[in-house]
Design an enzyme around this catalytic site. Structure first.
Site, mmCIF file in Angstrom:
data_model
loop_
_atom_site.group_PDB
_atom_site.id
_atom_site.type_symbol
_atom_site.label_atom_id
_atom_site.label_comp_id
_atom_site.label_asym_id
_atom_site.label_seq_id
_atom_site.Cartn_x
_atom_site.Cartn_y
_atom_site.Cartn_z
ATOM 1 N N CYS A 214 38.585 46.117 42.761
ATOM 2 C CA CYS A 214 38.909 45.773 41.370
ATOM 3 C C CYS A 214 39.263 47.065 40.653
ATOM 4 O O CYS A 214 38.542 47.545 39.788
ATOM 5 C CB CYS A 214 37.725 45.071 40.706
ATOM 6 S SG CYS A 214 37.149 43.596 41.572
ATOM 7 N N ALA A 215 40.408 47.619 41.002
ATOM 8 C CA ALA A 215 40.732 48.995 40.627
ATOM 9 C C ALA A 215 41.190 49.150 39.187
ATOM 10 O O ALA A 215 41.110 50.246 38.628
ATOM 11 C CB ALA A 215 41.808 49.544 41.565
ATOM 12 N N GLY A 218 42.796 52.411 37.656
ATOM 13 C CA GLY A 218 42.598 53.423 38.679
ATOM 14 C C GLY A 218 41.644 54.550 38.370
ATOM 15 O O GLY A 218 41.675 55.572 39.055
ATOM 16 N N GLY A 219 40.749 54.395 37.391
ATOM 17 C CA GLY A 219 39.816 55.471 37.086
ATOM 18 C C GLY A 219 38.969 55.877 38.277
ATOM 19 O O GLY A 219 38.865 57.063 38.626
ATOM 20 N N LYS A 220 38.349 54.896 38.924
ATOM 21 C CA LYS A 220 37.517 55.204 40.091
ATOM 22 C C LYS A 220 38.381 55.495 41.319
ATOM 23 O O LYS A 220 37.965 56.248 42.205
ATOM 24 C CB LYS A 220 36.533 54.064 40.353
ATOM 25 C CG LYS A 220 35.496 53.902 39.246
ATOM 26 C CD LYS A 220 34.481 52.826 39.579
ATOM 27 C CE LYS A 220 33.435 52.687 38.477
ATOM 28 N NZ LYS A 220 34.022 52.176 37.210
ATOM 29 N N ASP A 238 44.138 44.889 42.375
ATOM 30 C CA ASP A 238 43.714 44.190 41.167
ATOM 31 C C ASP A 238 44.611 42.965 40.990
ATOM 32 O O ASP A 238 45.713 42.906 41.564
ATOM 33 C CB ASP A 238 43.802 45.093 39.936
ATOM 34 C CG ASP A 238 42.808 44.677 38.859
ATOM 35 O OD1 ASP A 238 41.718 45.254 38.802
ATOM 36 O OD2 ASP A 238 43.119 43.745 38.092
ATOM 37 N N ASP A 265 46.914 38.048 44.027
ATOM 38 C CA ASP A 265 47.018 36.771 43.326
ATOM 39 C C ASP A 265 45.607 36.231 43.141
ATOM 40 O O ASP A 265 44.899 35.971 44.129
ATOM 41 C CB ASP A 265 47.874 35.799 44.151
ATOM 42 C CG ASP A 265 48.171 34.511 43.404
ATOM 43 O OD1 ASP A 265 47.749 34.378 42.237
ATOM 44 O OD2 ASP A 265 48.833 33.636 43.979
ATOM 45 N N ASP A 286 34.018 46.840 41.850
ATOM 46 C CA ASP A 286 33.640 47.076 40.456
ATOM 47 C C ASP A 286 34.019 45.815 39.701
ATOM 48 O O ASP A 286 35.064 45.739 39.059
ATOM 49 C CB ASP A 286 34.372 48.312 39.941
ATOM 50 C CG ASP A 286 33.951 48.704 38.538
ATOM 51 O OD1 ASP A 286 33.063 48.055 37.976
ATOM 52 O OD2 ASP A 286 34.525 49.659 38.001
ATOM 53 N N CYS A 339 29.180 47.401 35.043
ATOM 54 C CA CYS A 339 28.774 48.151 33.851
ATOM 55 C C CYS A 339 27.959 47.208 32.969
ATOM 56 O O CYS A 339 28.331 46.905 31.836
ATOM 57 C CB CYS A 339 29.972 48.741 33.120
ATOM 58 S SG CYS A 339 31.310 47.589 32.762
#
Length: 388
Positions: A214-215, A218-220, A238, A265, A286, A339
């Site tokens: 679940c990018a 793209g932070g992680k 994603d 999808d 994530d 989070c």
């Protein structure tokens, strides 16, 4: 704008925030921007003062207020009673107060959410919730593909190293990061220290095959690429085309060449990931969650969440975690991150997966990060390993 006019503006914006919370509309920050985009007469001091008042009110009220007027009255009654004299003071002031009109009551979160936090933290729940409503700091992650932290500490004014992370630095709030040469050159990325710790929990190594399920933007993914020293295979997926489309520019700026964005999808992800079944050294999931660990950044999220929405989120998390597990090779690692500080989104999800999959075992106890204890956003991190 006079103080009375600022109060009236805050009421209008709060009305919009309350309606958006009930209907799933835009975030409070966006609504503030929209309000002033068509009111160019308001100066920068006016915009800043109204925004600060709006967010102070949101942070102070646990339950969704009846209206923006009731919200402001309740806030002023508890925190700045002299402000009540602005009502009915003429000009652009809010209408005069009347006897018995509704006013919101102070609180940390809706009662049903406080019950879940008490189940999680016991007697410390109120302190944990209060810390969730403070102001979030501004953290950067040093991109080790291009720089090291000691170097940048001397180049970015006011930068302060965070001791519990290897790459995090903290700046004074209000800094426009995109004007910094270090950001423009890809030496740093904006990323909360807790998010950096979550990415580091994957223990990514050069040459591995890693899936960031679940990018988002793209932070992680960027943090994983740095841990991999830009060597190996990193698939970033994603279902949100808009968020994923923001990733290529970030990858280029950071000098990351191993990350491969892949649009999925929704509901049909398994078919698009068939080539990765049982093939990944590590999978990071994530998952979409309540965001209860990030109330410092989005305090109105407390008003948006309902028991029904939480139930839907938990079902989606369980589905994605099962999908992630199918992509882990024997001996590989599965890292589940939310989070959120709500137990049903964190440890209970990991426990459910372990009960369903005898070939997975916990790799370490849950890592729980909170603003109160760790001075970062709230995260629940579970590390698991496929043993057969």
């Amino acid at each position: 704008m006079t103080p009375a006019a600022r109060a009236a503006a805050a009421i209008e914006i709060l009305d919009a925030v309350i309606e958006a919370a009930r209907s799933g509309g835009a975030a409070a920050d966006t609504l503030v921007q929209r309000y002033f985009s068509v009111r160019r007469y308001a100066g920068s001091k006016d915009r800043r003062a109204v925004r600060e008042l709006v967010f102070a009110v949101i942070r102070a009220l646990g339950e969704v207020p009846e209206s923006g007027r009731a919200a402001l009255i309740g806030y002023l009654r508890a925190h700045a009673p002299e402000g009540l004299t602005l009502f009915g003071s003429g000009g652009h002031a809010p209408a005069a107060l009347s006897a018995g009109e509704p006013e919101a009551q102070p609180g940390l979160a809706p009662d049903w959410l406080m019950a879940r936090l008490r189940a999680r933290f016991g007697a410390a729940a109120a302190a944990q919730a209060e810390a969730l409503l403070g102001r979030a700091p501004l953290d950067l992650r040093v991109n080790r593909l291009k720089a090291d932290r000691d170097q940048l500490l001397g180049e970015i004014e006011g930068a302060e190293a965070l001791p519990h992370t290897g790459d995090a630095v903290r700046l004074a709030s209000g800094v426009n990061v995109e004007t910094l040469p270090a950001w423009q050159d890809g030496l740093v990325e904006v990323q909360d220290a807790g998010s950096q710790i979550a990415a580091r929990a994957v223990a990514a190594r050069p040459g591995e095959t890693i899936l960031d399920l679940c990018a988002g933007a793209g932070g992680k993914t960027l943090a994983l690429a740095a841990d991999m020293r830009n060597q190996g295979r990193l698939i970033a997926t994603d279902t949100d085309r808009g968020r994923l489309s923001a990733m290529p520019a970030r990858l280029t700026r950071a000098g990351v060449t191993i990350a491969m964005p892949r649009l999925l999808d929704g509901g049909r992800e398994a078919a698009a990931l068939a080539d990765l079944e049982g093939a990944c050294d590590a999978v990071l999931v994530d998952a979409p969650c309540s965001g209860s660990g990030t109330w410092r950044r989005n305090p109105e999220a407390r008003w948006r969440l309902t028991p029904a929405r939480l139930e839907r989120l938990c079902a989606e998390q369980a589905r994605l975690l099962a999908l992630a597990a199918s992509c882990v090779r024997p001996g590989g690692r599965l890292v589940h991150v939310v989070c959120s500080l709500l137990p049903e989104e964190g440890p209970e999800q990991a426990a459910r997966l372990l009960a369903a999959r005898a070939d997975f075992a916990a790799d370490s106890p849950e890592m729980l990060l909170t603003p109160h204890d760790d001075d970062c956003d709230g995260f629940s991190i579970a590390r698991m390993r496929r043993i057969g």
